[in-house]
Design an enzyme around this catalytic site. Structure first.
Site, PDB file in Angstrom:
ATOM      1  N   HIS A 154       0.837  -1.209   0.000  1.00 46.96           N
ATOM      2  CA  HIS A 154       0.000   0.000   0.000  1.00 46.96           C
ATOM      3  C   HIS A 154       0.869   1.256   0.000  1.00 46.96           C
ATOM      4  CE1 HIS A 154      -3.720   1.972   0.036  1.00 46.96           C
ATOM      5  NE2 HIS A 154      -4.349   1.287   0.975  1.00 46.96           N
ATOM      6  N   ASP A 372      -8.770  -9.412 -19.013  1.00 47.29           N
ATOM      7  CA  ASP A 372      -8.781 -10.653 -19.793  1.00 47.29           C
ATOM      8  C   ASP A 372      -7.345 -11.083 -20.114  1.00 47.29           C
ATOM      9  OD1 ASP A 372      -9.155 -12.726 -21.559  1.00 47.29           O
ATOM     10  OD2 ASP A 372     -10.383 -11.593 -22.976  1.00 47.29           O
TER      11      ASP A 372
END
Length: 437
Positions: A154, A372
């Site tokens: 993070h 994808d």
């Protein structure tokens, strides 16, 4: 279900990072972000129903990840202090696993405890992955289905950055030549929010991980129920409530009601919401801007009962104040002072026993279901959640019709009543099959 780790290796960028880019500067927001991981998990159905191409797919994923690290070179670096990442191509940890069941079997009733086995590191991990800015786990199901998880420090990434990195990896794997998809990362957050040296001890992080295990529940709000909530939330000042505002307000209201029932005391409540500031600052930043480009604002609720529209109005009003005043202050005045003062106040409020404090993060509208790798859209995308009380995380479902999936973490006592709350159950279903949503 059994998940067996079959391989671990370090993947390095396919091309060496130039010497001029070896010292990557964090932004001030990166510096103030706690040292935890942002984790995204995507499930893909089988290809031609078989597993014959597992080795081939594995090699292709590793090669494309290596190519992706050339663009996202900080992901292969090492955090050396709270100001810089040493981008000397240390590499990212790459883990492979085998799952002894079919993907459909797991998705029929996704279990949070089992879900964590697909993610290579806990949100609050500080041990197993020390030194790695990013960690990937690819899990192969017996049926040929695949789960791909990426965990990024993070200190470098918010949800938008994690999703962008995953999308670029997918495009590289698929070999797409679409110019619209061939977007490169933009590293400019440190120019907008320059880093500075300070003592971390004087800036309390907005996290409070618990030692005892807390219940984490998944809720799904179907599109028709979200639309009904939005209609109920309409008021003179908020004519068009958003999906996230409406669902957040209902969860907040129900969580607060059960907290009051259990304690027997009416307490004021504070809801802290994370905001993507890329499009809000001047000049606006594109979505491919890498880093933590989020900040927080707070909505408040007093001891009196408030209808849904009142909570939505409070959430929207405080967002307007954030956009109009606070955000400008962050860019024009002493940014460090403004940010650290907010964190100190919020941390103090979170620890008080006379305030019900909640943290909300929304990943709604972050395009995750179009990632994808060459075998179609994911059948399910979800996220990791740390062991921290009173947290609400939301994202879109796989339907793409406006439905929302939420993960809620409460105390054991509060969760018992929360998942039985009639008002909540009128709009949400607890952990329905992913195959049905």
């Amino acid at each position: 279900m059994k998940i067996e780790i079959t391989a671990r290796e370090t993947i390095k960028p396919s091309s060496p990072t130039p010497q001029s880019l070896r010292e990557f500067k964090l932004s001030l927001i990166d510096q103030l972000t706690p040292p935890v991981y942002v984790s995204t998990l995507l499930f893909y159905s089988s290809i031609n129903g078989g597993t014959n191409n597992q080795f081939e797919r594995s090699e292709k994923l590793k090669k494309s990840f290596s190519d992706t690290l050339t663009l996202f070179y900080p992901l292969a670096g090492k955090t050396v202090d709270n100001i810089t990442i040493d981008c000397s191509d240390y590499g990212a940890l790459y883990v492979e696993a085998r799952v002894d069941c079919a993907l459909s079997e797991f998705l029929q009733q996704a279990n949070w405890d089992q879900l964590g086995e697909f993610i290579p590191t806990k949100v609050e991990s500080t041990e197993e992955t020390v030194g790695f800015v990013s960690v990937v786990q690819v899990s192969f199901f017996d049926c040929g289905g695949i789960a791909i998880a990426i965990s990024i420090s993070h200190k470098l990434a918010d949800a938008a950055t994690a999703a962008f990195a995953m999308r670029c990896w997918a495009v590289t794997t698929f070999g797409s030549t679409d110019a619209a998809e061939a977007v490169v990362p933009l590293y400019n957050s440190a120019e907008i929010f320059p880093p500075r040296r300070f003592s971390a001890a004087g800036v309390p992080p907005l996290v409070d991980f618990k030692k005892e295990k807390l219940p984490i529940k998944r809720l799904v709000f179907e599109a028709s129920k979200v639309a009904a909530l939005k209609a109920l939330a309409v008021s003179e000042s908020v004519e068009q409530p958003t999906r996230a505002e409406s669902v957040t307000a209902l969860i907040w209201k129900c969580a607060l009601n059960v907290a009051r029932s259990n304690s027997g005391v009416s307490r004021p409540s504070i809801l802290t919401r994370a905001v993507n500031i890329r499009r809000k600052i001047e000049p606006p930043l594109p979505d491919n801007s890498v880093g933590n480009l989020v900040w927080f604002y707070t909505a408040e609720k007093d001891e009196s009962e408030t209808e849904l529209k009142g909570l939505v109005r409070e959430i929207r009003d405080k967002l307007k104040v954030f956009d109009k005043n606070y955000l400008k202050m962050l860019q024009q005045e002493d940014t460090f002072k403004a940010m650290t003062e907010y964190l100190k106040v919020a941390a103090t409020q979170m620890m008080r026993n006379d305030i019900e404090f909640y943290i909300c993060t929304s990943w709604c509208n972050i395009p995750l279901y179009d990632i994808d790798f060459g075998w179609g859209r994911p059948v399910w995308v979800t996220m990791a959640s740390g062991n921290m009380k009173n947290v609400i995380k939301m994202m879109d479902t796989n339907k793409g019709d406006g439905s929302i999936e939420a993960w809620v973490v409460l105390s054991e006592q509060d969760m018992y009543l929360f998942e039985r709350d009639p008002e909540l159950l009128a709009y949400a279903s607890f952990n329905p099959s992913v195959l049905d949503t």
